[in-house]
Design a protein around this motif. Sequence first.
Motif, mmCIF file in Angstrom:
data_model
loop_
_atom_site.group_PDB
_atom_site.id
_atom_site.type_symbol
_atom_site.label_atom_id
_atom_site.label_comp_id
_atom_site.label_asym_id
_atom_site.label_seq_id
_atom_site.Cartn_x
_atom_site.Cartn_y
_atom_site.Cartn_z
ATOM 1 N N GLU A 1 -49.786 -25.115 74.862
ATOM 2 C CA GLU A 1 -50.240 -23.744 74.612
ATOM 3 C C GLU A 1 -50.027 -22.869 75.843
ATOM 4 O O GLU A 1 -49.593 -21.719 75.746
ATOM 5 N N GLU B 1 -38.240 -22.612 70.529
ATOM 6 C CA GLU B 1 -38.873 -21.297 70.409
ATOM 7 C C GLU B 1 -38.077 -20.218 71.143
ATOM 8 O O GLU B 1 -38.066 -19.058 70.726
ATOM 9 N N GLU C 1 -50.841 -26.806 63.195
ATOM 10 C CA GLU C 1 -50.387 -26.495 64.541
ATOM 11 C C GLU C 1 -49.195 -27.349 64.928
ATOM 12 O O GLU C 1 -49.069 -28.510 64.537
ATOM 13 N N LEU C 2 -48.356 -26.791 65.736
ATOM 14 C CA LEU C 2 -47.191 -27.496 66.241
ATOM 15 C C LEU C 2 -47.594 -28.761 66.978
ATOM 16 O O LEU C 2 -46.986 -29.811 66.822
ATOM 17 N N ASN D 1 -43.850 -21.701 64.474
ATOM 18 C CA ASN D 1 -44.830 -21.299 65.476
ATOM 19 C C ASN D 1 -44.388 -20.056 66.235
ATOM 20 O O ASN D 1 -45.203 -19.193 66.551
ATOM 21 N N ARG E 1 -46.358 -22.071 76.335
ATOM 22 C CA ARG E 1 -45.865 -21.063 75.402
ATOM 23 C C ARG E 1 -46.166 -19.655 75.900
ATOM 24 O O ARG E 1 -45.399 -18.720 75.643
ATOM 25 N N ASN F 1 -44.967 -17.164 63.849
ATOM 26 C CA ASN F 1 -46.390 -16.830 63.785
ATOM 27 C C ASN F 1 -46.848 -16.100 65.040
ATOM 28 O O ASN F 1 -47.758 -15.271 65.003
ATOM 29 N N ARG F 2 -46.194 -16.398 66.154
ATOM 30 C CA ARG F 2 -46.568 -15.755 67.414
ATOM 31 C C ARG F 2 -46.067 -14.318 67.483
ATOM 32 O O ARG F 2 -46.466 -13.553 68.354
#
Length: 281
Positions: free
Chosen positions: A18, A114, A2-3, A204, A21, A207-208
């Motif tokens: 989290e 991100e 995990e980030l 991340n 995000r 992956n999202r």
Amino acid sequence: QELSVRIHLGGSSRQSLETARTHLDAAVKGASTASASDLSAELFFAAEVFAKNTALRRAFADPSRDASAKGVLIKDLFGKTVGAATVALLTDVSTLRWSAGGDIVHVLEQLAIEAEASAANIAGELDRVEDELFAISRVIAENFELRKALVGTGTAEAKAALISEVLANKAAASTIKLAKALIAQLRGRSIEAGFADYLFGLANRRNRLIAEVRVATAITDSQKNRLASAIEKQVGQPIRVNIQVDSSIIGGVSVKFADELVDGSVSNRLAGAGRALSGNK
């Protein structure tokens, strides 16, 4: 991995990352490459403002400070220098809880990374940007003179110009922007640690943007494309669909996307019926 593990956030701050995000997801939904990249640049700017102001970090980490007061402070600080989308996102982030004031800087930086990853994704270049950023990290690590110039006492402008020269016209726009941001905002990290943090942010976000789909039997390319289009309509960004054939689900389809599971399989409905019959919710 995990980030939040990579950047060593405390418990409250991990949860806040989290949550932040999910706010970023909403901010980049339906965005253009340019607007997502602008959001990234403004988040990098906000991270630097917080990094340079200890009193500001304390104010936002103080759980007794009223959320509306924090929102007013965000508007006063950034209302004239960043766009409305960034102000709204910063206001959302300001209401979260933090294990330490410095964690706010880390989280804003990760959101900025991100957001640029989303810009690259909209342009169809996210994989390319990941590959290029990793490649430039290796070039710098293996070139003593280049590394010395980038971490030395030169001006930020000179270092940015050097990065642009190294990457020339070979790299994607998002790669160049991220590399320049990293060099400008090392904040005591080694350059290797900085690249590791940035690569974790890119991974991340990628992956999202992957939908893991379980089906009872193989589906056609046409069905896969329709499924991808349906998910993309909800997300407002291009996504990647990974198909897994799993006979145990009996029928239907199970879709796991980001933190959400949409399970329409027969086995899931049977399990739900079983719990209802036994009196368990």
